[in-house]
Scaffold this active site. Structure first.
Site, PDB file in Angstrom:
ATOM      1  N   CYS A 127     -50.805  -8.025  -1.827  1.00  0.00           N
ATOM      2  CA  CYS A 127     -50.548  -6.819  -1.044  1.00  0.00           C
ATOM      3  C   CYS A 127     -49.450  -6.033  -1.733  1.00  0.00           C
ATOM      4  O   CYS A 127     -48.464  -6.624  -2.191  1.00  0.00           O
ATOM      5  CB  CYS A 127     -50.112  -7.223   0.368  1.00  0.00           C
ATOM      6  N   HIS A 169     -58.515  -6.339   5.162  1.00  0.00           N
ATOM      7  CA  HIS A 169     -57.077  -6.423   4.884  1.00  0.00           C
ATOM      8  C   HIS A 169     -56.400  -5.098   5.260  1.00  0.00           C
ATOM      9  O   HIS A 169     -55.348  -5.093   5.905  1.00  0.00           O
ATOM     10  CB  HIS A 169     -56.893  -6.746   3.386  1.00  0.00           C
ATOM     11  N   GLU A 170     -57.011  -3.975   4.866  1.00  0.00           N
ATOM     12  CA  GLU A 170     -56.395  -2.664   5.140  1.00  0.00           C
ATOM     13  C   GLU A 170     -56.425  -2.334   6.629  1.00  0.00           C
ATOM     14  O   GLU A 170     -55.449  -1.814   7.171  1.00  0.00           O
ATOM     15  CB  GLU A 170     -57.089  -1.558   4.331  1.00  0.00           C
ATOM     16  N   GLN A 207     -48.015   1.409   5.156  1.00  0.00           N
ATOM     17  CA  GLN A 207     -47.329   0.924   3.947  1.00  0.00           C
ATOM     18  C   GLN A 207     -46.460   1.997   3.297  1.00  0.00           C
ATOM     19  O   GLN A 207     -45.607   1.689   2.472  1.00  0.00           O
ATOM     20  CB  GLN A 207     -48.347   0.400   2.929  1.00  0.00           C
TER      21      GLN A 207
HETATM   22 ZN    ZN Z   1     -51.770  -4.971   2.079  1.00  0.00          ZN
END
Ligand code: ZN
Length: 176
Positions: free
Chosen positions: A94, A136-137, A50
């Site tokens: 997110c 999720h991560e 990210q």
């Molecule tokens: Zn995320």
């Protein structure tokens, strides 16, 4: 140092990340930067891709609020080693897809193994929101986003809105 967060759609968010092989000063700096970026956002989790680093590294802190102290997890090469049949549904968001949310069904409990920042092996079970957050991560490290779990139409709508959001950001920067 706070780092800029990549927004969907971005090719770097769709890549499988490489394992961390050595815990160097730059990895330590990177985890500090990731924590600072996550808390500033604010968010409860952040994966290295990210911020454009394609390494298997995540940070998360689902417990922090005004009264509790920060108690972050820093996980290198995290892996789900077991998951429950029982599932949970949470409305997920997110930091790479701001202001969009969708219900995602995931295993209610998971067991995760990882290396901590000292290189020590860790294994722990997670439940509830923390279980959803860690899944999720870890998905981010495999190029998967929460919108990949929802219907194709809804995903396309969100992606189109995000494309517009990114175009508008670029325009704003031009003005400044
Ligand atoms: Zn995320």
């Amino acid at each position: 140092m706070k780092r800029p967060i990549l927004y969907h759609p971005d090719a770097r968010l769709k890549k499988t990340c490489a394992p961390v092989v050595d815990i160097t000063d730059s990895i330590r700096q990177l985890t500090n930067d990731m924590l600072e970026t996550m808390y500033a956002a604010p968010g409860v989790g952040l994966a290295a891709p990210q911020i454009g680093v394609l390494s298997r590294l995540i940070v998360m802190d689902c417990k922090k609020n005004e009264v509790t102290e920060a108690k972050p997890f820093v996980m290198l090469n995290p892996e789900v080693t077991a998951s429950s049949d029982q599932t949970n549904i949470y409305e997920e968001g997110c930091l790479s897809i701001p202001e969009h949310f969708a219900e995602v069904t995931r295993p209610k409990e998971v067991e995760v193994s990882w290396l901590d920042i000292n290189g020590d092996f860790q294994k722990q079970g997670f439940d509830g929101l923390t279980a959803t957050c860690v899944q999720h991560e870890i998905d981010h490290l495999n190029g998967k986003l929460f919108i990949d779990y929802i219907g194709v139409i809804k995903r396309q709508v969100i992606t189109r809105k995000m494309q517009k959001f990114k175009r508008d950001l670029v325009r704003k920067k031009d003005v400044i």
